[in-house]
Each structure stands twice: as C-alpha cells, then as structure tokens.
Enzyme design. Sequence first.
Site, PDB file in Angstrom:
ATOM      1  N   GLY A 178       0.899  -1.179   0.017  1.00 22.42           N
ATOM      2  CA  GLY A 178       0.016  -0.196   0.000  1.00 22.42           C
ATOM      3  C   GLY A 178       0.805   1.260  -0.088  1.00 22.42           C
ATOM      4  O   GLY A 178       2.185   1.101  -0.452  1.00 22.42           O
ATOM      5  N   ASN A 179       0.284   2.265   0.226  1.00 19.75           N
ATOM      6  CA  ASN A 179       1.084   3.641   0.463  1.00 19.75           C
ATOM      7  C   ASN A 179       0.363   4.506   1.612  1.00 19.75           C
ATOM      8  O   ASN A 179      -0.445   4.257   2.039  1.00 19.75           O
ATOM      9  CB  ASN A 179       1.182   4.359  -0.828  1.00 19.75           C
ATOM     10  CG  ASN A 179      -0.331   4.702  -1.577  1.00 19.75           C
ATOM     11  OD1 ASN A 179      -0.966   5.572  -0.941  1.00 19.75           O
ATOM     12  ND2 ASN A 179      -0.714   4.124  -2.234  1.00 19.75           N
ATOM     13  N   HIS A 180       1.223   5.556   1.749  1.00 19.02           N
ATOM     14  CA  HIS A 180       0.648   6.514   2.911  1.00 19.02           C
ATOM     15  C   HIS A 180      -0.347   7.535   2.516  1.00 19.02           C
ATOM     16  O   HIS A 180      -0.454   8.293   3.402  1.00 19.02           O
ATOM     17  CB  HIS A 180       1.750   7.202   3.468  1.00 19.02           C
ATOM     18  CG  HIS A 180       2.992   6.333   4.039  1.00 19.02           C
ATOM     19  ND1 HIS A 180       2.661   5.708   5.078  1.00 19.02           N
ATOM     20  CD2 HIS A 180       4.189   6.096   3.865  1.00 19.02           C
ATOM     21  CE1 HIS A 180       3.856   5.186   5.738  1.00 19.02           C
ATOM     22  NE2 HIS A 180       4.576   5.047   4.615  1.00 19.02           N
ATOM     23  N   SER A 181      -0.993   7.312   1.473  1.00 14.16           N
ATOM     24  CA  SER A 181      -2.084   8.406   1.193  1.00 14.16           C
ATOM     25  C   SER A 181      -3.020   8.283   2.241  1.00 14.16           C
ATOM     26  O   SER A 181      -3.651   7.336   2.669  1.00 14.16           O
ATOM     27  CB  SER A 181      -2.548   7.899  -0.139  1.00 14.16           C
ATOM     28  OG  SER A 181      -3.836   8.931  -0.311  1.00 14.16           O
ATOM     29  N   ALA A 236      -4.026   7.712  -4.959  1.00 16.00           N
ATOM     30  CA  ALA A 236      -2.605   7.168  -4.999  1.00 16.00           C
ATOM     31  C   ALA A 236      -2.859   5.934  -5.317  1.00 16.00           C
ATOM     32  O   ALA A 236      -2.893   5.111  -4.387  1.00 16.00           O
ATOM     33  CB  ALA A 236      -1.892   7.568  -3.761  1.00 16.00           C
TER      34      ALA A 236
END
Length: 402
Positions: free
Chosen positions: A211-214, A279
């Site tokens: 995943g990502n930090h959005s 994102a």
Amino acid sequence: MSILRDKNILLGITAGIAAYKSASLVRLFIKAGANVKVVMTPASKDFITPLTLSTLSKNPVYSSFVDEDDNEVWNNHVELGLWADYFIIAPATANTMAKMANGVCDNILLATYLSAKCPVYFAPAMDLDMYKHESTKASFEKLTAYGNKMIPAGTGELASGLVGEGRMAEPEDIVSFVEKDILKQLPLYGKKVLITAGPTYEALDPVRFIGNHSSGKMGFETAKAAANLGAEVVLVSGPTHQTITHSLVTVKPVVSAEDMYNEVHKHFEASDIAILSAAVADYRPKNVASQKIKKKDATFSIELEKTKDILKSLGAIKAHQLLVGFALETNNELEHAKGKLQSKNLDLIVLNSLQDKGAGFGVSTNKVTFITSTNDVIENPLKSKAEVAKDLMQQILKQLNA
Ligand code: CTP
C-alpha cells in the site's frame, strides 16, 4: 450534512397561531448545523415565549428596538439583517405581509426586513378567507416581485375550525423548501462529480498487502467542496480513516486498484466531472498466495505486474466529461505534469511537488499548481487541503464556463 450547515438563519416570527411551530423550526435549523437568531413582532409573544426561542436557538431573541432589560441598549436591525445569510419569516401573517409589501416598518422585524440584503422566504399562515382575500393575494404578488420567496401554505384544518388553504407549511417542509431552493442556485446543481481518493491495497496473501501512505484527505476535501457547490458526488475511496457525512456525497469503498477501476467505470458515463486524486498502486503482486506465506528463505522476491491506469482509461473514452488528474512529482515537475496531461487526455492536472514543504502525503496542507489543457499554468501558495479543494473547484467552474 445539510447545505444549511454554518449558515446564519434569521427566523422572523409574527402573530399567528402557527407560531407555536416555530420552536420545532428553530430546532430543525439547528439540527441542520445552522446558526439561528430569532426576531419577533411584539404581538407574536402572545403565541410563543422569547425564552423558549432563545433557549433553543442559544441566542438572544429580538422583539423591540430597545433592549427590554436595558433601555440604553439599542437592538440594531441593520446589523441583524446583515448577519443573516437567509431570512425566513414563518409564520407570516396577512398583516405583516401587507406591511412588508408597502415598506411599513413599525417593529423590529419589519425594519430588519427592509435592511436585509439576503434572500428572504416567507411562509404565510392565516385563516381561509383571509388567505383568499384580494389584498392578501396582492401582498403575495408584491413580495414575490421584490424577489422574496413564498413557501406555500398547505391545505387542512385551520385553528378557526374551517378547512382549506392557509395552514403554514410544516417545519420539515419549510426547511427542505429552503434547502432545495439554495441548492438549485448553486453553480454545480444538477452536475454529477466522480472523485477517487486514498490509497489502494494490493494483496500479497490473505493477511499482507502493498500500500502507500495516502490519507485520502485531499479527495475527501474535494468531495466536500464539490457537494457544497451543489454537485451530486460519488466518492470512490481506497482504505482510509477519513469520514464524510453530506447529503450529496455517496462513498463507494474499494480496496485494490482493480476494484477502483471497476467502480469508477460504473459511474463515469453518467458523470460530468471526474477528479482522480487517489494514489493508486502502479504495480501489484502477480500472484496472490491463497495461504499466508511462511518465512523460509533468507531473501524473498515478489514479482509485480502493472495495474490498470484508471485515469488514462477514462481519458481514452471521455466524451462530455471534464477530466482532472493529479501528479505527484519530485523532479522536472512541470514537464512531467504536462506530459501526463497530454498522454492521459486531461482537461486539468493538479501538480504536487514533493520539493515543496508542506505538500503531499500525510500533511494537512498542500501547495499545488494547476495546468490546463490550454497550457495555462496557475501557481498557488501553501494552503490547507480544504482551501486547495475549494480553489480546485473554482478552477473547474472557470473551465466549465469558458
Ligand atoms: N492514476 C490512476 N490509476 C493508476 C495510477 C495513477 O488513475 N493506476 C491516477 C492518479 O489518481 C493521479 C494520476 O493518475 O490522478 C497520476 O498518478 P501518478 O502516479 O503521479 O502518475 P503515473 O501516471 O502513475 O506515473 P508515474 O508514477 O510514473 O509518475
């Protein structure tokens, strides 16, 4: 969330039996998130007490030009009129309407009416014969000709025992009349806006993902800004802690890029504007293990495959839609953003540079540059994401009306 949230509502009460319903009306406006002040004609105090109304509205109630407790304090009707975003006179008696129609201002409610610059709504309430009288009809006509909006009376049993027209609209109907009327005048009323927000999670096995930090904040703020302009919003969001409660926003939660692609394509055709701020993962694990992957070897490799580019897929099929993308760049920002604008067939791209302090993921501020398909480059200062969302909607409005 109601469109009345944070709006200043001035409720005018005149001397009709329907004034007993004003208490409910104050409560409904407060429940909708509005700030409420009450101005009354002196005679209306025979029907409902200022104490009830001041308790419910959490504000002093005005019924004379001079403060009743302190003769040296003047109740300023001009300030009251200017404070109001909307002035709602309910109940409006035949007497008050006739005075309003003719510029008579012998009480504070009427003086406030003459001073108010905001939209004025009036909800007539009177007996059947009075309602039908030519002079009452003349008042209705004059007041609507002044631009005031009439909330029609209903038909039913009246206090006199007669049955017919003249019953004040029910408080719920008054609130929804005002809400709908305000909505209709908003610049995006009748438009459908599709927004993506947040990260996507790409599964590796049943318990792990990439995943990502959005945070999703930019997309949620954009949804709120669009809805506040009257648009009907579908917000397709990846996993996030953000919440939104707005009567015009429908949230469609998704997890992966593939889910987001499918959900977005369900809504795109019916949309007028699409703003893709999510994102989205560019790659996902090629194989998703059906069982939890056990640690065995010293190193572990994951083969990734490209996800579908949702924005690009919309650019390829767009017809009447205005398509907006985001670009998060670290170097050669303008050049890269312009490249994406062209290759994805966008009308507008919002550039975030990670070189700018306070921009990007996990912060509540953003510094963006708008680049349009006609090559306008509009730089903006560092602002809160809520303000950036409002600026973005203004830019979109400009392009829609160009
Ligand atoms: N986007 C999308 N679907 C993807 C990847 C990105 O819809 N699979 C959208 C994003 O929501 C954003 C825009 O494309 O509006 C730009 O995303 P970004 O990651 O900055 O650009 P990419 O085109 O993926 O290029 P790169 O990562 O190489 O910079």
